[in-house]
Motif scaffolding. Structure first.
Motif, PDB file in Angstrom:
ATOM      1  N   LYS A 374       0.832  -1.207   0.000  1.00 55.49           N
ATOM      2  CA  LYS A 374       0.000   0.000   0.000  1.00 55.49           C
ATOM      3  C   LYS A 374       0.865   1.254   0.000  1.00 55.49           C
ATOM      4  CE  LYS A 374      -3.977  -2.171   2.230  1.00 55.49           C
ATOM      5  NZ  LYS A 374      -4.779  -2.178   1.004  1.00 55.49           N
ATOM      6  N   GLN A 375       1.997   1.198   0.693  1.00 55.67           N
ATOM      7  CA  GLN A 375       2.919   2.327   0.661  1.00 55.67           C
ATOM      8  C   GLN A 375       3.414   2.566  -0.762  1.00 55.67           C
ATOM      9  OE1 GLN A 375       6.480   1.821   3.014  1.00 55.67           O
ATOM     10  NE2 GLN A 375       7.322   3.808   2.403  1.00 55.67           N
ATOM     11  N   ASP A 376       3.749   1.483  -1.451  1.00 55.22           N
ATOM     12  CA  ASP A 376       4.192   1.605  -2.845  1.00 55.22           C
ATOM     13  C   ASP A 376       3.098   2.205  -3.717  1.00 55.22           C
ATOM     14  OD1 ASP A 376       6.657   0.579  -2.313  1.00 55.22           O
ATOM     15  OD2 ASP A 376       6.175  -1.457  -2.923  1.00 55.22           O
ATOM     16  N   GLN A 377       1.871   1.722  -3.539  1.00 57.27           N
ATOM     17  CA  GLN A 377       0.759   2.195  -4.362  1.00 57.27           C
ATOM     18  C   GLN A 377       0.525   3.693  -4.195  1.00 57.27           C
ATOM     19  OE1 GLN A 377      -2.159  -0.530  -2.833  1.00 57.27           O
ATOM     20  NE2 GLN A 377      -1.939  -1.960  -4.556  1.00 57.27           N
ATOM     21  N   LEU A 378       0.772   4.190  -2.989  1.00 59.99           N
ATOM     22  CA  LEU A 378       0.592   5.620  -2.724  1.00 59.99           C
ATOM     23  C   LEU A 378       1.858   6.429  -3.004  1.00 59.99           C
ATOM     24  CD1 LEU A 378      -1.470   5.500   0.607  1.00 59.99           C
ATOM     25  CD2 LEU A 378      -2.295   6.078  -1.682  1.00 59.99           C
ATOM     26  N   GLU A 379       2.934   5.707  -3.390  1.00 58.51           N
ATOM     27  CA  GLU A 379       4.221   6.345  -3.675  1.00 58.51           C
ATOM     28  C   GLU A 379       4.703   7.187  -2.491  1.00 58.51           C
ATOM     29  OE1 GLU A 379       3.627   8.509  -7.305  1.00 58.51           O
ATOM     30  OE2 GLU A 379       3.709   6.704  -8.542  1.00 58.51           O
ATOM     31  N   LEU A 380       4.550   6.611  -1.302  1.00 61.03           N
ATOM     32  CA  LEU A 380       4.969   7.301  -0.079  1.00 61.03           C
ATOM     33  C   LEU A 380       6.435   7.031   0.215  1.00 61.03           C
ATOM     34  CD1 LEU A 380       2.023   6.525   2.380  1.00 61.03           C
ATOM     35  CD2 LEU A 380       2.604   8.766   1.459  1.00 61.03           C
ATOM     36  N   LYS A 381       7.197   8.061   0.458  1.00 60.90           N
ATOM     37  CA  LYS A 381       8.537   7.893   0.998  1.00 60.90           C
ATOM     38  C   LYS A 381       8.417   7.395   2.435  1.00 60.90           C
ATOM     39  CE  LYS A 381      10.492  11.751  -1.666  1.00 60.90           C
ATOM     40  NZ  LYS A 381      11.139  13.079  -1.540  1.00 60.90           N
ATOM     41  N   PHE A 386       4.957   9.101   8.503  1.00 66.75           N
ATOM     42  CA  PHE A 386       4.734   9.713   9.808  1.00 66.75           C
ATOM     43  C   PHE A 386       4.110  11.104   9.727  1.00 66.75           C
ATOM     44  CE2 PHE A 386       8.415   6.895   9.879  1.00 66.75           C
ATOM     45  CZ  PHE A 386       8.070   6.017  10.885  1.00 66.75           C
ATOM     46  N   VAL A 387       3.712  11.517   8.518  1.00 70.52           N
ATOM     47  CA  VAL A 387       3.168  12.865   8.374  1.00 70.52           C
ATOM     48  C   VAL A 387       1.810  12.979   9.058  1.00 70.52           C
ATOM     49  CG1 VAL A 387       4.362  13.290   6.204  1.00 70.52           C
ATOM     50  CG2 VAL A 387       2.054  12.305   6.173  1.00 70.52           C
ATOM     51  N   ASP A 388       1.415  14.210   9.350  1.00 66.62           N
ATOM     52  CA  ASP A 388       0.090  14.457   9.901  1.00 66.62           C
ATOM     53  C   ASP A 388      -0.962  13.992   8.890  1.00 66.62           C
ATOM     54  OD1 ASP A 388      -1.749  16.012  11.868  1.00 66.62           O
ATOM     55  OD2 ASP A 388      -2.269  16.808   9.893  1.00 66.62           O
ATOM     56  N   TYR A 389      -1.878  13.161   9.348  1.00 65.77           N
ATOM     57  CA  TYR A 389      -2.832  12.535   8.431  1.00 65.77           C
ATOM     58  C   TYR A 389      -3.739  13.559   7.748  1.00 65.77           C
ATOM     59  CZ  TYR A 389      -6.822   9.812   6.796  1.00 65.77           C
ATOM     60  OH  TYR A 389      -7.819   9.279   6.024  1.00 65.77           O
ATOM     61  N   PHE A 396      -2.907  15.324  -0.670  1.00 73.20           N
ATOM     62  CA  PHE A 396      -3.077  14.221  -1.626  1.00 73.20           C
ATOM     63  C   PHE A 396      -4.269  14.474  -2.545  1.00 73.20           C
ATOM     64  CE2 PHE A 396      -4.852  10.136  -2.936  1.00 73.20           C
ATOM     65  CZ  PHE A 396      -3.726   9.492  -3.434  1.00 73.20           C
ATOM     66  N   VAL A 397      -5.384  14.897  -1.965  1.00 73.92           N
ATOM     67  CA  VAL A 397      -6.582  15.164  -2.760  1.00 73.92           C
ATOM     68  C   VAL A 397      -6.323  16.309  -3.730  1.00 73.92           C
ATOM     69  CG1 VAL A 397      -8.978  15.954  -2.661  1.00 73.92           C
ATOM     70  CG2 VAL A 397      -8.161  14.229  -1.048  1.00 73.92           C
ATOM     71  N   ALA A 398      -5.654  17.356  -3.256  1.00 72.42           N
ATOM     72  CA  ALA A 398      -5.357  18.496  -4.132  1.00 72.42           C
ATOM     73  C   ALA A 398      -4.456  18.086  -5.287  1.00 72.42           C
ATOM     74  CB  ALA A 398      -4.700  19.605  -3.314  1.00 72.42           C
ATOM     75  N   ASP A 470      -5.391   5.003   5.388  1.00 72.01           N
ATOM     76  CA  ASP A 470      -6.024   4.663   6.662  1.00 72.01           C
ATOM     77  C   ASP A 470      -5.503   3.325   7.181  1.00 72.01           C
ATOM     78  OD1 ASP A 470      -7.566   6.958   6.630  1.00 72.01           O
ATOM     79  OD2 ASP A 470      -9.296   5.984   5.704  1.00 72.01           O
ATOM     80  N   THR A 471      -5.399   2.353   6.274  1.00 81.97           N
ATOM     81  CA  THR A 471      -4.914   1.029   6.653  1.00 81.97           C
ATOM     82  C   THR A 471      -3.466   1.086   7.118  1.00 81.97           C
ATOM     83  OG1 THR A 471      -6.404   0.005   5.051  1.00 81.97           O
ATOM     84  CG2 THR A 471      -4.590  -1.339   5.853  1.00 81.97           C
ATOM     85  N   ILE A 472      -2.657   1.860   6.399  1.00 79.47           N
ATOM     86  CA  ILE A 472      -1.253   2.021   6.800  1.00 79.47           C
ATOM     87  C   ILE A 472      -1.162   2.637   8.188  1.00 79.47           C
ATOM     88  CG2 ILE A 472       0.878   3.296   6.309  1.00 79.47           C
ATOM     89  CD1 ILE A 472       0.207   3.033   3.320  1.00 79.47           C
ATOM     90  N   ARG A 473      -1.941   3.687   8.415  1.00 82.87           N
ATOM     91  CA  ARG A 473      -1.898   4.371   9.712  1.00 82.87           C
ATOM     92  C   ARG A 473      -2.346   3.452  10.838  1.00 82.87           C
ATOM     93  NH1 ARG A 473       0.713   9.192  10.177  1.00 82.87           N
ATOM     94  NH2 ARG A 473      -0.810   9.973  11.658  1.00 82.87           N
ATOM     95  N   ASP A 474      -3.374   2.666  10.590  1.00 86.65           N
ATOM     96  CA  ASP A 474      -3.851   1.732  11.613  1.00 86.65           C
ATOM     97  C   ASP A 474      -2.776   0.702  11.953  1.00 86.65           C
ATOM     98  OD1 ASP A 474      -6.271   2.997  11.760  1.00 86.65           O
ATOM     99  OD2 ASP A 474      -7.321   1.581  10.456  1.00 86.65           O
ATOM    100  N   PHE A 475      -1.966   0.342  10.970  1.00 86.54           N
ATOM    101  CA  PHE A 475      -0.925  -0.668  11.188  1.00 86.54           C
ATOM    102  C   PHE A 475       0.264  -0.086  11.940  1.00 86.54           C
ATOM    103  CE2 PHE A 475       2.652  -3.394  10.157  1.00 86.54           C
ATOM    104  CZ  PHE A 475       2.102  -4.671  10.272  1.00 86.54           C
ATOM    105  N   ILE A 476       0.683   1.119  11.554  1.00 87.19           N
ATOM    106  CA  ILE A 476       1.891   1.681  12.163  1.00 87.19           C
ATOM    107  C   ILE A 476       1.591   2.472  13.437  1.00 87.19           C
ATOM    108  CG2 ILE A 476       2.970   1.795   9.905  1.00 87.19           C
ATOM    109  CD1 ILE A 476       2.713   4.802   9.948  1.00 87.19           C
TER     110      ILE A 476
END
Length: 530
Positions: A374-381, A386-389, A396-398, A470-476
């Motif tokens: 999921k991190q890859d799919q969102l292209e998150l470094k 750890f950024v503010d959600y 992201f939406v913008a 959301d799933t990533i945040r719930d996991f970490i």
């Protein structure tokens, strides 16, 4: 596992004092002796002085504490090494959490074992023994009477009071143990074949780490407390540690830092038969709070000499107690521990005890394959984990919106139309200018309202991607707290019994970065520090 690293500061999990210590800010130099770099341990070794009689007491007491264990020859030799002048310890301490408690307990011990190995390679003429100091005298049972696994809380309830290490594993514990039917056999055996909590913890920690040379120390022992008598007297009778600790605390606060611990005039508890309560002096008597016990000065002097085991140090003096018992050159702790040790150097200096290298344990976040995907799919470094959600979602939406969700162009065009119309109207009647200005404000509010609707529509369109985050945040951040402070190590051990070996391979005790550990099937490969 594949390891990458980020700067601890980017995680938002650490105090400024802790981060400044890691950065070796010059203003903090007076609050410690030597920063934990490999080359500095040579000086720590040279400066560490501990009487041979203290070493002898340490070896004899540990042999007694391990008397009922079936020890390997290598481990018996590890205990004997502590009596030799060229043997030094590196230590971590922790409470007696049930089933190891949160992940970071395991991280502490792995960091300690790895530091001993690294020092042995760098300074081969010396021996280095990793130590786990059990907080058996602690009485905050509510902090340790549970663990969490996969979102479920497993809790032991008992009416026992006093030092938790002395808690009996009674019928209430046997009932609790039935609820943990998934636990590995070594846990079940440790708890079911032990009388007290401290005995059980020693057994399962020895099972997990005994072959790595880790020695478990229970400091709640009369032989150890005799060594501490001079400090007990100076604290209870003269309040010297309070003065010295407060001086350091005041200096830190003057630099703008917040205190982690708060020294008292008397920094000892009275401990006996299920009782561990603070001692306070009132008038001519020393009172044990929450009890009817009180002592005159002559009585408490005599008691310190005859029964020092009844005096239990609080957080201000526990570090000093540890350093007077062990030939220790490094203490490995969490960020809060590292910070409060900086308040204590004046206490060490007063009693002529060397201040060890104080260093943080390794910090880590473990991702499973699904979360890494999921991190890859969102292209998150990695640092963006750890950024503010709220800020991330807005950005992201913008970024991925099919149109300008802020309606900036539309707003500009409408404002231009109103401004041009206002100029023409002003030529007819000056009073119309304010009417146009009011209309401009109203239209701006309408456009902001429409912008919000557009944003919500785009959020709905991007719902799949947002749910990934959301799933990533719930996991970490399970329950909103860092993974290592919530999840139990069984979450990973039950899936892979080589989990601890993986940590030992991945952790570097002298690298204070925050690690991200991912499965080897993560196709991104090893990533450079973000």
């Amino acid at each position: 596992m594949i390891k990458s690293k980020v700067d601890p500061a980017c995680t938002g999990q650490f105090s400024q004092l802790f981060l400044d210590y890691l950065d070796e800010k010059p203003a903090l130099a007076e609050f410690y002796s030597h920063f934990p770099r490999l080359e500095n341990f040579g000086r720590l070794i040279e400066e560490k002085k501990i009487p041979q009689e203290n070493r002898d007491v340490l070896v004899t007491t540990l042999q007694k504490q391990y008397a009922d264990f079936s020890l390997s020859e290598d481990f018996e030799q590890q205990l004997k090494l502590l009596g030799e002048k060229n043997t030094f310890t590196v230590t971590t301490g922790h409470q007696l959490n049930l089933f190891t408690g949160p992940l970071y307990f395991i991280y502490k011990i792995v960091s300690t074992i790895n530091l001993a190995k690294k020092l042995a390679k760098q300074y081969p003429e010396n021996n280095f023994v990793p130590v786990y100091w059990m907080a058996t005298e602690d009485h905050d049972f509510e902090e340790i009477n549970y663990f969490k696994l996969e979102g479920k809380k497993y809790q032991w309830n008992t009416n026992q009071e006093g030092a938790v290490g002395d808690f009996f594993l009674d019928d209430s514990f046997k009932e609790f143990l039935k609820s943990v039917e998934f636990a590995p056999e070594f846990f079940v055996e440790a708890y079911s074949k032990s009388k007290t909590l401290s005995e059980a913890v020693r057994k399962y920690v020895h099972h997990l780490f005994g072959e790595k040379g880790l020695v478990v120390v229970d400091a709640n022992d009369p032989a150890f407390k005799k060594i501490f008598i001079p400090v007990i007297e100076k604290d209870i009778l003269d309040n010297i540690p309070n003065k010295k600790a407060q001086e350091q605390t005041d200096k830190l606060e003057a630099l703008g830092y917040k205190s982690q611990i708060f020294p008292r005039e008397i920094n000892f508890f009275y401990m006996e038969n299920g009782l561990r309560e603070r001692i306070e002096k009132s008038g001519d008597f020393y009172h044990v709070l929450e009890s009817e016990l009180k002592f005159e000065t002559s009585e408490i002097k005599a008691l310190i000499q005859s029964n020092p085991e009844r005096f239990s140090p609080n957080v201000v003096l526990r570090p000093l107690y540890q350093e007077m018992i062990l030939p220790n050159i490094a203490y490995i702790g969490g960020p809060a521990e590292v910070v409060y040790w900086l308040q204590l150097k004046g206490v060490f200096d007063y009693f002529g005890v060397q201040f060890p290298a104080v260093m943080p344990r390794n910090f880590a976040l473990i991702l499973d394959s699904l979360t890494a995907q999921k991190q890859d799919q969102l292209e998150l470094k990695d640092s963006e984990l750890f950024v503010d959600y709220i800020a991330w979602k807005k950005e992201f939406v913008a970024k991925h919106s099919s149109l300008d969700i802020f309606l900036n162009q539309e707003k500009e065009k409408l404002e231009e139309v109103i401004d041009r119309s206002a100029l023409k109207a002003k030529e007819v009647d000056d009073t119309l200018e304010s009417a146009y200005a009011s209309a401009k404000v109203r239209i701006s509010k309408i456009m902001d309202h429409l912008s919000g609707k557009v944003r919500k529509a785009e959020e709905k369109r991007l719902e799949i991607q947002i749910k990934r985050m959301d799933t990533i945040r719930d996991f970490i951040l399970p329950g909103g707290s860092p993974q290592e402070r919530v999840e139990n190590f069984m979450k990973f051990y039950l899936e892979d019994e080589s989990f601890i070996e993986m940590l030992i391979e991945a952790f570097d005790p002298l690298d204070f970065s925050f690690m991200i550990l991912k499965p080897k099937d993560d196709k991104r490969g090893n990533q450079k520090t973000s």
